[in-house]
Design an enzyme around this catalytic site. Structure first.
Site, PDB file in Angstrom:
ATOM      1  N   CYS A 154       0.891  -1.496  -0.581  1.00 55.03           N
ATOM      2  CA  CYS A 154       0.294   0.289  -0.044  1.00 55.03           C
ATOM      3  C   CYS A 154       0.870   1.287   0.096  1.00 55.03           C
ATOM      4  CB  CYS A 154      -0.783   0.379   1.215  1.00 55.03           C
ATOM      5  SG  CYS A 154      -0.131  -0.203   2.679  1.00 55.03           S
ATOM      6  N   GLY A 162      -4.314  -5.636   9.928  1.00 51.60           N
ATOM      7  CA  GLY A 162      -5.289  -6.836  10.216  1.00 51.60           C
ATOM      8  C   GLY A 162      -3.486  -7.505  10.762  1.00 51.60           C
ATOM      9  N   ASN A 207       3.834  -8.809   8.566  1.00 47.98           N
ATOM     10  CA  ASN A 207       4.559  -8.558   7.735  1.00 47.98           C
ATOM     11  C   ASN A 207       5.570  -7.083   7.540  1.00 47.98           C
ATOM     12  OD1 ASN A 207       4.389 -11.668   6.441  1.00 47.98           O
ATOM     13  ND2 ASN A 207       2.283 -10.537   5.346  1.00 47.98           N
TER      14      ASN A 207
END
Length: 308
Positions: A127, A160, A166
């Site tokens: 993102c 989340g 990650n």
């Protein structure tokens, strides 16, 4: 109308489903794939008349709808995508990877999509990459960028367990994309999960170190790029005027590759990304920019195949 399959029935996969169903004129969802038969994503897909399976990629391969799905969007995890890509390889499907697996080239639609329209597997980077790589690319097409640093601040509620697990991969992948797609000699990425209530919209700061530069040309290039991204992410916008700050070349040397010429200016760009609230809340611009970019890639691939 190009038929697609979506693997992953979580937030990202469900937002992809809603986006395609509501606004795409060239894509249609043939199948939605998950591993939890009780997931909200699969339930929504069924209500929308989309075939579903909770048996993962094996279930997809067994579905009659798979024959019509020429493009598969994978919104699972890096490990799952590696397994999914291997399972799908014999069938010649085009894969759009929204995980950190990065088996294929990074694609940021406003920057390098044309170069990878024929790639069998493309990766949507992160993102933060989707939001900031275009700005670095906009600057680097005017003047060499010796160093690019981005700070992506997202609402903690929009991150989340997968995102949190990650974080290291996020910073590494985004930094790599700043260099390989954005054109920076060296890239660094930082992510902040903001716990503020009510949740705040995604903010991104882009800092680039450059030499002597035409400020007007850089500013104009940035504004053109923002318009290009906003064409598929309407909530993507410049939050403040582009700033140019003189820097001491000696102080900046520690940040630069050894063979880089001295830098003279720091270019600062402040962005905001508001989500379209199709399925995810408006503050989750970090997720919306990923799904919006992936839909744009799928539409362009579908269009290229029609005209080929």
């Amino acid at each position: 109308m190009q038929q697609v399959a979506i693997i992953g029935s979580g937030n990202i996969g469900t937002d992809l489903l809603i986006k395609i169903k509501r606004r795409s004129e060239s894509l249609s969802v043939a199948a939605m794939v998950g591993i939890d038969p009780e997931s909200d994503g699969l339930a929504r897909a069924r209500r929308l008349g989309v075939a579903t399976t909770s048996d993962g990629v094996a279930g997809l391969l067994a579905m009659p709808e798979f024959e019509q799905a020429g493009i598969v969007l994978d919104a699972t995890s890096a490990n799952a995508h590696r397994a999914n890509a291997a399972a799908l390889a014999p069938y010649g499907r085009r894969l759009i990877d929204l995980t950190p697996a990065a088996l294929g080239p990074f694609v940021v639609p406003a920057v390098n999509l044309d170069e990878h329209l024929s790639a069998p597997n493309v990766n949507m980077t992160t993102c933060g990459g989707q939001a900031t790589v275009p700005i670095v690319a906009a600057i680097s097409r005017v003047t060499p960028v010796a160093y690019a640093e981005i700070v992506a601040t997202v609402a903690s509620k929009s991150a989340g367990p997968g995102t949190r697990a990650n974080i290291d991969e996020f910073t590494e992948t985004t930094a790599h994309a700043l260099e390989s797609v954005g054109g920076a000699r060296r890239g660094k990425a930082i992510i902040i999960l903001n716990p503020a209530e009510p949740p705040l919209i995604m903010r991104d700061t882009v800092l680039c170190l450059v030499g002597d530069v035409d400020r007007d040309a850089v500013t104009e290039s940035i504004h053109r790029m923002i318009a290009d991204v906003a064409a598929y992410v309407p909530g993507y916008r410049l939050k403040q005027d582009v700033q140019f700050t003189p820097v001491d070349p000696a102080e900046m040397r520690i940040l630069l590759p050894d063979d880089t010429v001295d830098v003279r200016w720091k270019v600062s760009v402040f962005l905001e990304v508001e989500g379209a609230a199709h399925y995810l809340p408006a503050y989750a611009g970090n997720l919306d920019i990923m799904t919006s970019a992936a839909v744009r890639v799928a539409e362009r691939i579908a269009g290229a195949e029609v005209t080929a």
